[in-house]
Enzyme design. Structure first.
Site, PDB file in Angstrom:
ATOM      1  N   GLU A   1       7.699   1.624  14.849  1.00  0.00           N
ATOM      2  CA  GLU A   1       8.430   2.180  13.657  1.00  0.00           C
ATOM      3  C   GLU A   1       8.289   3.775  13.900  1.00  0.00           C
ATOM      4  OE1 GLU A   1       7.046   0.793   9.744  1.00  0.00           O
ATOM      5  OE2 GLU A   1       8.731  -0.892   9.970  1.00  0.00           O
TER       6      GLU A   1
ATOM      7  N   ASN B   1       0.832  -1.243  -0.055  1.00  0.00           N
ATOM      8  CA  ASN B   1      -0.135   0.096   0.006  1.00  0.00           C
ATOM      9  C   ASN B   1       0.922   1.237  -0.221  1.00  0.00           C
ATOM     10  OD1 ASN B   1       0.745  -0.689   2.674  1.00  0.00           O
ATOM     11  ND2 ASN B   1      -1.053   0.298   3.805  1.00  0.00           N
TER      12      ASN B   1
ATOM     13  N   GLU C   1       4.595  -4.989  11.755  1.00  0.00           N
ATOM     14  CA  GLU C   1       3.733  -4.039  11.683  1.00  0.00           C
ATOM     15  C   GLU C   1       2.440  -4.711  10.849  1.00  0.00           C
ATOM     16  OE1 GLU C   1       3.381  -0.872  12.561  1.00  0.00           O
ATOM     17  OE2 GLU C   1       5.506  -0.852  13.350  1.00  0.00           O
TER      18      GLU C   1
ATOM     19  N   CYS D   1      -3.533   0.693   6.833  1.00  0.00           N
ATOM     20  CA  CYS D   1      -3.707  -0.282   8.172  1.00  0.00           C
ATOM     21  C   CYS D   1      -4.385  -0.064   9.340  1.00  0.00           C
ATOM     22  CB  CYS D   1      -2.001  -0.882   8.537  1.00  0.00           C
ATOM     23  SG  CYS D   1      -1.145   0.625   8.912  1.00  0.00           S
TER      24      CYS D   1
END
Ligand code: NDP
Length: 487
Positions: A461, A151, A248, A282
């Site tokens: 992150e 994405n 993630e 997400c």
């Protein structure tokens, strides 16, 4: 017209594989093949490992200020090449140019800038122990692997390589097979910036290449972005050599609109959290809980804005703000979820169908879709759809909505809209989610650590916090006095 074939990027250059095997890459907005990509065969894989080990030896021995300078050159090059890189992302992903030209490259460059600037500040400490003392060194891990989703391909490659490289590691990155070009361009940029050969390598292929990385004994860490199920496989692979992991993963995040919220602001949040990047984000707030007393107003204005303000079409057209889904398979998956929503009794208020805009025929478009009368147990409310499908649920009181919002195996994000400052913090502190917003949805500045609770992830992150995930502590005890010994 013959289409270009791209190669893997190893040891500072493109490298041909030995088998000649390739896969096709399709522009999701047209359904047409746009280029071919060589698959990383055994030769490429071995070269990538050798090169990343050599790259690590050179890079980790370099002074952190020197590493920082080189990374900052890469940042400048990324910004100079913004439009060219953004176009690659649009053609690979189907997302609107309107987004990619201001977000994808820019947010990637921001991450490299942030971690490059921190690199010289990474330090250990020391403490006295009587006449002795010990000190600690914060050292790089070694060769890290990055495995990315489709994405935000370039942004993901930047978000993983930025902290890894700033801390002195080297990286082998595998982008998604659907969107393989952005990471190659990043590798070119790192080389142009003077970053030594082998510090950032890109290997191409499907899940088996990712699995090879997660199992490899010469790799010290895997940072993965993708689905929960794939994440579990990667973690199991990493366990075979006890690698460190960052995960993630996906989500099914709640967005709560209280009765005192600024409704237009809340609608902006819900639309951004469901329709930006045509819903392929997400952290999306796909379970929109609206207080019963304001739900009619909310829905009325939401429908009006969805009908009037969303422009579906050729993603490269500057007016388009809603693009195509990544693939034919994913397109069908999203349509199947919509059908399930209808079958299970939700009310389809808007969208629900495939679209074929006249300026982008053959593309994998699904209309922005809104369901109401959704209940907690419906499939569309429990599973991640990763498409433009918003579910509206109603609630009556705070404790009830907190319980229902947390009733999921995921824990990536949560958002609430309210004017009551006390309630805002009280509720957000009870959300089981790693990324939370009050009167906002989706903002992700590089300073802010992101990552999931529960099955949405491990590690973080962005933010200073991430330095801990790409370094390890070495403790050194120094004896200053004769050693006491019973022997
Ligand atoms: P996938 O899990 O399908 O794939 C992610 C990556 O893993 C791809 O590069 C894929 O390769 C690779 N892969 C597939 N199988 C394996 C395996 N067995 N071992 C190692 N690697 C493997 O995710 P998607 O690409 O479909 O991305 C969408 C998902 O990503 C959503 O769930 C979304 O929520 C999540 N995501 C999470 C983010 C976060 O920060 N939390 C951000 C963005 C997305 P290939 O594609 O070539 O098969």
């Amino acid at each position: 017209m013959s289409l270009p074939t791209h190669q893997n990027y190893v040891n500072g250059q493109y490298l041909a594989n030995k088998t000649g095997a390739t896969f096709d890459v399709i522009n999701p907005a047209t359904g047409q093949v746009i280029y071919h990509m060589e698959i990383a065969d055994d030769f490429i894989k071995q070269q990538a490992i050798d090169s990343a080990k050599q790259g690590f030896a050179v890079w980790s021995a370099m002074d952190a200020t020197q590493r920082s300078r080189l990374l900052l050159k890469a940042v400048a090059l990324l910004r100079e090449q913004n439009d060219e890189l953004a176009k690659i992302e649009v053609l690979d992903t189907g997302k609107p140019w309107q987004e990619a030209s201001v977000v994808d490259v820019e947010s990637g460059a921001d991450a490299i800038e942030f971690f490059a600037s921190l690199a010289p500040a990474i330090e250990g400490n020391q403490q006295s122990v009587g006449d002795d003392f010990y000190y600690s060194r914060r050292e790089a891990l070694g060769v890290c692997a990055g495995i990315g989703a489709w994405n935000y391909p370039l942004q993901i490659a930047c978000w993983k390589s930025a902290p890894a490289l700033a801390c002195g590691n080297s990286m082998i990155f595998k982008p998604s097979e659907e969107t393989p070009l952005g990471a190659l361009k990043l590798a070119e940029v790192f080389t142009q910036a003077g970053i030594p050969d082998g510090v950032f390598n890109v290997v191409q292929g499907a899940g088996d290449v990712g699995a090879w990385l997660s199992h490899h004994s010469d790799i010290e860490k895997v940072s993965f972005t993708g689905e929960v199920g794939t994440g579990k496989k990667v973690m199991a692979g990493a366990a075979t050599t006890l690698k460190d992991v960052t995960m993630e993963l996906g989500g099914k995040s709640p967005l709560i609109v209280f009765e005192d919220a600024d409704i237009d602001n809340a609608i902006s949040g819900a639309m951004l959290g469901n329709f930006y990047t045509q819903g392929e984000i997400c952290t999306n707030g796909t379970r929109v809980f609206v207080h019963r007393s304001v739900v009619n107003t909310f829905v009325e204005r939401l429908l009006e804005r969805t009908r009037n303000n969303i422009v579906v079409g050729d993603p490269m057209h500057p007016d388009t703000n809603f693009g195509a889904l990544i693939s034919k398979k994913h397109h069908q998956l999203v349509l199947d979820y919509i059908q399930k929503g209808i079958d299970e009794g939700a009310t389809l208020l808007e969208g629900g169908e495939a679209l074929s805009p006249s300026d982008s025929a053959g593309g994998y478009f699904v209309a922005p879709t809104i369901f109401s009368d959704v209940t907690d147990e419906m499939t569309i409310c429990r599973e991640e759809i990763f498409g433009p499908v918003m579910s509206i649920l109603t609630f009556d009181d705070e404790d009830e909505v907190i319980r229902r919002a947390n009733d999921t195996e995921f824990g990536l994000a949560a958002g609430i809209f309210t004017q009551d400052i006390t309630r805002a913090h009280r509720v957000i502190h009870q959300m089981q989610a790693g990324i939370c917003w009050i009167n906002n949805y989706g903002a992700s500045p590089v300073q802010m650590p992101v990552g999931g609770y529960k099955q949405s992830g491990i590690g973080r992150e962005n933010g200073i916090e991430t330095l801990r995930h790409y370094t390890q502590i070495k403790s050194v005890y120094v004896g200053m006095t004769p050693l006491e010994s019973p022997f």
